[in-house]
Design a protein around this motif. Structure first.
Motif, PDB file in Angstrom:
ATOM      1  N   LYS A 250       1.146  -0.919  -0.491  1.00 57.19           N
ATOM      2  CA  LYS A 250       0.066  -0.030  -0.445  1.00 57.19           C
ATOM      3  C   LYS A 250       0.833   0.939   0.110  1.00 57.19           C
ATOM      4  O   LYS A 250       0.526   2.125  -0.413  1.00 57.19           O
ATOM      5  N   ALA A 251       1.788   1.033   0.338  1.00 56.70           N
ATOM      6  CA  ALA A 251       2.965   2.203   0.368  1.00 56.70           C
ATOM      7  C   ALA A 251       3.789   2.857  -0.461  1.00 56.70           C
ATOM      8  O   ALA A 251       3.408   3.912  -1.056  1.00 56.70           O
ATOM      9  N   VAL A 252       3.342   1.429  -1.304  1.00 61.30           N
ATOM     10  CA  VAL A 252       4.163   1.874  -2.922  1.00 61.30           C
ATOM     11  C   VAL A 252       2.899   2.658  -4.021  1.00 61.30           C
ATOM     12  O   VAL A 252       3.323   3.341  -4.172  1.00 61.30           O
ATOM     13  N   GLU A 253       1.619   1.727  -3.249  1.00 64.16           N
ATOM     14  CA  GLU A 253       0.708   2.393  -4.515  1.00 64.16           C
ATOM     15  C   GLU A 253       0.269   3.833  -3.658  1.00 64.16           C
ATOM     16  O   GLU A 253      -0.075   4.584  -5.101  1.00 64.16           O
ATOM     17  N   LEU A 254       0.579   4.356  -2.869  1.00 63.16           N
ATOM     18  CA  LEU A 254      -0.158   5.668  -2.820  1.00 63.16           C
ATOM     19  C   LEU A 254       1.387   6.502  -2.823  1.00 63.16           C
ATOM     20  O   LEU A 254       1.053   7.690  -2.643  1.00 63.16           O
ATOM     21  N   ASN A 255       2.617   6.296  -3.190  1.00 67.86           N
ATOM     22  CA  ASN A 255       3.578   6.832  -3.626  1.00 67.86           C
ATOM     23  C   ASN A 255       4.053   7.416  -2.359  1.00 67.86           C
ATOM     24  O   ASN A 255       4.242   8.834  -2.523  1.00 67.86           O
ATOM     25  N   LEU A 256       4.039   7.161  -1.752  1.00 71.87           N
ATOM     26  CA  LEU A 256       4.998   7.432  -0.109  1.00 71.87           C
ATOM     27  C   LEU A 256       6.101   7.386  -0.192  1.00 71.87           C
ATOM     28  O   LEU A 256       6.992   6.577  -0.945  1.00 71.87           O
ATOM     29  N   PRO A 257       7.010   8.025   0.600  1.00 69.92           N
ATOM     30  CA  PRO A 257       7.988   8.342   0.235  1.00 69.92           C
ATOM     31  C   PRO A 257       9.050   7.525   0.528  1.00 69.92           C
ATOM     32  O   PRO A 257       9.302   6.366   0.913  1.00 69.92           O
ATOM     33  N   THR A 258      10.345   7.197  -0.215  1.00 70.63           N
ATOM     34  CA  THR A 258      11.293   6.024  -0.298  1.00 70.63           C
ATOM     35  C   THR A 258      11.793   5.546   0.570  1.00 70.63           C
ATOM     36  O   THR A 258      11.414   4.564   1.438  1.00 70.63           O
ATOM     37  N   ASP A 259      12.295   6.521   1.857  1.00 76.87           N
ATOM     38  CA  ASP A 259      12.537   5.906   2.625  1.00 76.87           C
ATOM     39  C   ASP A 259      11.178   4.925   4.026  1.00 76.87           C
ATOM     40  O   ASP A 259      11.657   3.979   5.022  1.00 76.87           O
ATOM     41  N   VAL A 260       9.994   5.234   3.930  1.00 74.31           N
ATOM     42  CA  VAL A 260       8.699   4.508   4.515  1.00 74.31           C
ATOM     43  C   VAL A 260       8.748   3.393   4.024  1.00 74.31           C
ATOM     44  O   VAL A 260       8.321   2.196   4.339  1.00 74.31           O
ATOM     45  N   ILE A 261       9.016   3.012   2.058  1.00 77.36           N
ATOM     46  CA  ILE A 261       8.897   2.431   1.720  1.00 77.36           C
ATOM     47  C   ILE A 261      10.271   1.282   2.451  1.00 77.36           C
ATOM     48  O   ILE A 261       9.802  -0.175   3.031  1.00 77.36           O
ATOM     49  N   ASP A 262      11.521   1.666   2.381  1.00 75.59           N
ATOM     50  CA  ASP A 262      12.255   0.998   3.138  1.00 75.59           C
ATOM     51  C   ASP A 262      12.427   0.364   4.095  1.00 75.59           C
ATOM     52  O   ASP A 262      12.610  -0.576   4.342  1.00 75.59           O
ATOM     53  N   GLN A 263      11.209   0.860   4.876  1.00 74.72           N
ATOM     54  CA  GLN A 263      11.457   0.850   6.207  1.00 74.72           C
ATOM     55  C   GLN A 263      10.706  -0.321   6.311  1.00 74.72           C
ATOM     56  O   GLN A 263      10.696  -0.980   7.668  1.00 74.72           O
ATOM     57  N   HIS A 264       9.212  -0.327   5.692  1.00 78.23           N
ATOM     58  CA  HIS A 264       8.690  -1.354   5.769  1.00 78.23           C
ATOM     59  C   HIS A 264       8.786  -2.718   4.807  1.00 78.23           C
ATOM     60  O   HIS A 264       9.317  -4.206   6.080  1.00 78.23           O
ATOM     61  N   CYS A 265       9.916  -2.837   4.435  1.00 78.21           N
ATOM     62  CA  CYS A 265      10.917  -4.004   4.066  1.00 78.21           C
ATOM     63  C   CYS A 265      11.718  -4.267   4.938  1.00 78.21           C
ATOM     64  O   CYS A 265      11.914  -5.478   4.889  1.00 78.21           O
ATOM     65  N   GLU A 266      12.254  -3.234   5.774  1.00 76.26           N
ATOM     66  CA  GLU A 266      13.023  -4.036   7.102  1.00 76.26           C
ATOM     67  C   GLU A 266      12.321  -4.618   7.798  1.00 76.26           C
ATOM     68  O   GLU A 266      13.358  -5.735   8.543  1.00 76.26           O
ATOM     69  N   MET A 267      11.222  -4.506   8.077  1.00 70.70           N
ATOM     70  CA  MET A 267      10.614  -4.576   8.549  1.00 70.70           C
ATOM     71  C   MET A 267      10.234  -6.022   8.531  1.00 70.70           C
ATOM     72  O   MET A 267       9.888  -6.932   9.758  1.00 70.70           O
ATOM     73  N   LEU A 268       9.500  -6.455   7.817  1.00 72.86           N
ATOM     74  CA  LEU A 268       9.568  -7.497   6.695  1.00 72.86           C
ATOM     75  C   LEU A 268      10.516  -8.763   7.438  1.00 72.86           C
ATOM     76  O   LEU A 268      10.561  -8.821   7.669  1.00 72.86           O
ATOM     77  N   LEU A 269      11.908  -8.455   7.092  1.00 72.51           N
ATOM     78  CA  LEU A 269      12.583  -8.697   7.496  1.00 72.51           C
ATOM     79  C   LEU A 269      13.258  -9.501   8.286  1.00 72.51           C
ATOM     80  O   LEU A 269      13.353 -10.466   9.474  1.00 72.51           O
ATOM     81  N   VAL A 270      13.397  -7.981   9.040  1.00 71.40           N
ATOM     82  CA  VAL A 270      13.471  -8.371  10.961  1.00 71.40           C
ATOM     83  C   VAL A 270      12.107  -9.204  11.357  1.00 71.40           C
ATOM     84  O   VAL A 270      12.541 -10.711  12.054  1.00 71.40           O
ATOM     85  N   LEU A 271      10.649  -9.673  11.033  1.00 68.92           N
ATOM     86  CA  LEU A 271       9.798 -10.387  11.475  1.00 68.92           C
ATOM     87  C   LEU A 271      10.036 -11.317  11.245  1.00 68.92           C
ATOM     88  O   LEU A 271       9.770 -12.724  11.538  1.00 68.92           O
ATOM     89  N   SER A 272      11.093 -11.684   9.669  1.00 65.30           N
ATOM     90  CA  SER A 272      10.590 -13.086   9.232  1.00 65.30           C
ATOM     91  C   SER A 272      11.650 -13.415  10.865  1.00 65.30           C
ATOM     92  O   SER A 272      11.878 -14.849  10.544  1.00 65.30           O
ATOM     93  N   LYS A 273      12.552 -13.001  10.674  1.00 60.71           N
ATOM     94  CA  LYS A 273      13.005 -13.768  12.277  1.00 60.71           C
ATOM     95  C   LYS A 273      12.984 -13.792  13.629  1.00 60.71           C
ATOM     96  O   LYS A 273      14.156 -14.331  14.016  1.00 60.71           O
ATOM     97  N   MET A 274      11.747 -13.316  13.796  1.00 63.99           N
ATOM     98  CA  MET A 274      11.074 -13.387  15.119  1.00 63.99           C
ATOM     99  C   MET A 274      10.449 -14.492  15.364  1.00 63.99           C
ATOM    100  O   MET A 274      10.284 -15.582  14.635  1.00 63.99           O
ATOM    101  N   PRO A 275      10.668 -14.880  16.684  1.00 61.16           N
ATOM    102  CA  PRO A 275      10.228 -16.385  16.596  1.00 61.16           C
ATOM    103  C   PRO A 275       8.031 -16.043  17.116  1.00 61.16           C
ATOM    104  O   PRO A 275       8.560 -14.830  17.076  1.00 61.16           O
TER     105      PRO A 275
END
Length: 309
Positions: free
Chosen positions: A135-160
């Motif tokens: 949704k952040a990509v589709e709404l044309n939100l700033p690049t940093d916001v999209i980066d943060q979403h992707c970083e959060m996705l990677l962190v979540l994938s490693k969580m117990p």
């Protein structure tokens, strides 16, 4: 993931390459029904979120069987062959980073030497994070916001598993929901499941609604309809075959439920959405894949799906 399924096929999400400039994030994409195997020597850092399905993963000639949900990582200079089982398909969301991001990802413990895959412990949190990022990509939100979403996705994938899910009843319900998501066609007796958990059905149902917002029966029907919509637009299967594959022997009843959910018949849905399949999903490797030395295999037929046996 209903938000993504409504869009049909997504290969490279709209405007992603233009926006994804910081933190070396090159590309994001989604295959709801990936039918092919990729073979290549990796030049970038790739994370493949296998959300459902199963297949094989070969790293430098060593075979590893994989079953979703899990994450597969590919690193520069390594040889990979991976994809769904023969004549099968899997659901994949992916991130591609520039090689310059390798040290940062190692420092953050996302990439660990010798670890080429890991299980996803909370698929529902991962799907919510992917939907938020798309949704952040589709709404044309700033690049940093999209980066943060992707970083959060990677962190979540490693969580117990989440601490909130340690309660026995809640953990059991989440496990049942995950089973339904990946085997929606199976028949479940929720009354019997409640009895096995030592709960009354009313208590079981209340727990379920608190967690997912719908009853167990409606949760399963939602999963079946999403899966059916995916199959309708991504395979050549007849409507009767789609209905049977998601657990309905009565095509007319299935069509009634489908129309109630999507406000059109299955046939109308296929006609409206088939044109959303981009050319790069079909046929052999795309030009950018060819430049990177990536080879596809296992694609047959006009929709880019294996022929029925």
């Amino acid at each position: 993931m209903p938000h993504l399924y409504r869009r049909g096929f997504i290969h490279v999400i709209g405007n992603a390459k233009r926006q994804l400039a910081s933190k070396q994030l090159h590309e994001i994409g989604y295959f709801p029904n990936k039918p092919f195997t990729l073979s290549y020597t990796c030049k970038t850092i790739n994370f493949s979120f296998l959300l459902s399905g199963e297949g094989s993963y070969q790293v430098n000639g060593q075979d590893v069987a994989v079953t979703g949900p899990c994450v597969l990582v590919q690193l520069p200079g390594e040889d990979y062959v991976y994809g769904p089982n023969q004549r099968g398909r899997w659901e994949e969301f992916y991130l591609i980073y520039h090689p310059d991001a390798l040290q940062r990802l190692r420092d953050n413990q996302i990439i660990v030497d010798g670890q080429f895959s890991w299980p996803i412990n909370n698929i529902f949190a991962i799907e919510e994070a992917i939907n938020a990022m798309v949704k952040a990509v589709e709404l044309n939100l700033p690049t940093d916001v999209i980066d943060q979403h992707c970083e959060m996705l990677l962190v979540l994938s490693k969580m117990p598993k989440e601490l909130d899910h340690q309660d026995k009843a809640v953990a059991a319900i989440n496990a049942i929901a995950a089973a339904i998501k990946h085997n929606c066609q199976s028949n479940y007796s929720f009354q019997e499941i409640a009895k096995e958990l030592g709960m009354s059905y009313s208590s079981f149902r209340r727990y379920w609604v608190d967690i997912f917002g719908v009853s167990p029966k409606n949760f399963q029907m939602d999963q079946r309809m999403v899966r059916a919509a995916n199959l309708i637009i991504s395979t050549n299967s007849s409507i009767a075959q789609v209905a049977e594959s998601v657990g309905y022997d009565d095509q007319a009843y299935f069509s009634t439920l489908f129309k109630k959910r999507y406000k059109m018949s299955p046939a109308q849905y296929r006609k409206q959405h088939v044109v959303t399949i981009p050319a790069e999903y079909l046929g052999p490797s795309t030009s950018c894949e060819q430049e990177a030395g990536i080879v596809r295999s296992g694609i047959v037929g006009s929709l880019g799906v294996p022929e029925a046996s």
